[in-house]
Design a protein around this motif. Structure first.
Motif, PDB file in Angstrom:
ATOM      1  N   CYS A  37      -2.091  -4.827   0.301  1.00 43.86           N
ATOM      2  CA  CYS A  37      -3.271  -5.580  -0.109  1.00 43.86           C
ATOM      3  C   CYS A  37      -4.215  -5.722   1.081  1.00 43.86           C
ATOM      4  N   CYS A  40      -4.602  -9.846   1.971  1.00 46.35           N
ATOM      5  CA  CYS A  40      -3.579 -10.646   2.642  1.00 46.35           C
ATOM      6  C   CYS A  40      -2.541  -9.786   3.375  1.00 46.35           C
ATOM      7  N   CYS A  66      -2.538  -7.484  -6.451  1.00 43.00           N
ATOM      8  CA  CYS A  66      -1.629  -8.041  -5.454  1.00 43.00           C
ATOM      9  C   CYS A  66      -0.864  -9.202  -6.077  1.00 43.00           C
ATOM     10  N   CYS A 104      -1.454 -12.742  -3.633  1.00 42.67           N
ATOM     11  CA  CYS A 104      -2.677 -13.547  -3.712  1.00 42.67           C
ATOM     12  C   CYS A 104      -3.311 -13.481  -5.098  1.00 42.67           C
TER      13      CYS A 104
END
Ligand SMILES: [Zn+2]
Length: 395
Positions: A40, A43, A79, A82
């Motif tokens: 991702c 994050c 993701c 997050c």
């Protein structure tokens, strides 16, 4: 065969060619990402899954002078950490950009070879704003690489040149050069101590600076004392040698009521050693009638003579003798130069020890003016600095 060739071109971006078709005034290459980017971007988590397909069209470096676009098929990414969806990044293309880095570098390079930004914009059919943005962006990247490991050099030349006139004020820039490597080191806006210190204090290695060549300006002297406490100052030879010039011109004006014609003026200011015997004779005859001008002329020649000397001790002795005799002169002009000499005596004599002058710095001042002319002047100092520092080293 051709396809294989194109695939080599795309391999850097980890793309595979699907098809080629006409698009606008060039070609559109349709390609697909060969590797899935399993992380991702927001994050950094690796718990990502594919979440549908998408495509993006970006401009690529032209091939055989025909513009090329890439239509890239890739995946959307979800993701799990997050809980956000984004699209996969592609190598060589920065997020949210509509052109590859390769294309941006190409445009920046074109700016160096073509006469101005408008020409690049017209030739490559991209907007003026885009070329302008890309050019300074690439210059900044290049400069960062070049300056990342830079420390203050041991021998420094400082000088100023004109930058622009705004609201009735004239702005100057101060140029710092490495006199050993013959390279431009830094360019800062303004010539007063406060603004210069603000711009320069972050550069490491100020204590390593051993020698600084400046013209005889007290503000630069103060700057050097503050910024480079271990440095010794040398007064630039050229500026010392021309100290008598304005006084000789003024004396000539007083005799003739106007500025002397160029031919005579040049003869008086020229070093006697370079003149023919007959010209020297003419000068002597002319000076016999004007005692004040004669005295100034002789002092000027005396100074030139000192600068021709080799060896510190010899020059020091001669200079001290000259100072002593100058102090007894009744001419106000001579007294004026004498006071300057007295103030800058150590700096002037240091030249004979180390032999550095600011010739290179002055030359780069000239180049700076050329850079300005080529762009029809700069409004933005940041851009001027980028252009001057990043493009010059490889020209
Ligand atoms: Zn995430």
């Amino acid at each position: 065969m051709l396809e294989a060739h194109f695939n080599v071109f795309l391999r850097e971006n980890k793309l595979k060619l699907l098809s080629i078709r006409s698009f606008k005034n060039g070609k559109l290459w349709e390609c697909i990402k060969t590797e899935f980017f399993g992380a991702c971007l927001k994050c950094g988590s690796t718990k990502v899954v594919k979440a549908g397909k998408c495509s993006t069209t970006v401009r690529e470096e032209p091939l055989r002078e025909k513009p090329v676009w890439l239509k890239i098929h890739k995946h959307r990414v979800y993701c799990k950490d997050c809980k956000k969806t984004s699209t996969e990044p592609v190598d060589g293309i920065w997020p949210r950009r509509r052109s590859t880095q390769r294309f941006r570098k190409f445009i920046a390079k074109k700016c160096g070879t073509m006469s101005d930004i408008s020409t690049v914009s017209a030739f490559e059919s991209v907007s003026f704003g885009f070329v302008h943005k890309v050019y300074y962006e690439q210059a900044a990247i290049k400069l960062k690489e070049y300056q990342s490991a830079s420390h203050w050099p041991t021998t420094l030349g400082i000088d100023e040149h004109f930058f622009r006139r705004t609201m009735g004020f004239t702005e100057f820039v101060t140029l710092f050069t490495d006199l050993n490597k013959k390279r431009v080191f830094e360019l800062a806006l303004g010539k007063d101590n406060k603004s210069l210190l603000e711009q320069l204090l972050h550069i490491p290695g100020r204590l390593n600076v051993k020698l600084v060549v400046i013209d005889m300006s007290s503000s630069y002297k103060a700057l050097v004392k503050k910024l480079f406490p271990n440095a010794e100052i040398i007064a630039d030879k050229f500026h010392v040698m021309r100290l008598f010039t304005p006084h000789i011109m003024k004396a000539g004006k007083e005799i003739h009521g106007h500025r002397q014609e160029l031919k005579t003026r040049r003869k008086l200011l020229c070093s006697r050693k370079k003149l023919d015997y007959f010209v020297r004779y003419d000068i002597d005859q002319y000076l016999k009638q004007h005692t004040d001008l004669n005295e100034l002329y002789r002092w000027k020649e005396r100074l030139f003579e000192i600068y021709r000397m080799k060896g510190f001790n010899r020059a020091k002795k001669a200079f001290n003798k000259m100072l002593h005799q100058m102090s007894q002169s009744k001419l106000e002009a001579v007294q004026k130069v004498f006071r300057t000499f007295k103030r800058w005596k150590n700096e002037i004599l240091r030249y004979f020890k180390f032999g550095y002058t600011n010739a290179y710095t002055e030359r780069m001042n000239g180049t700076g003016k050329l850079v300005q002319r080529r762009a029809f002047g700069y409004k933005n100092f940041k851009n001027y600095r980028l252009r001057f520092l990043s493009v010059l080293p490889d020209t």
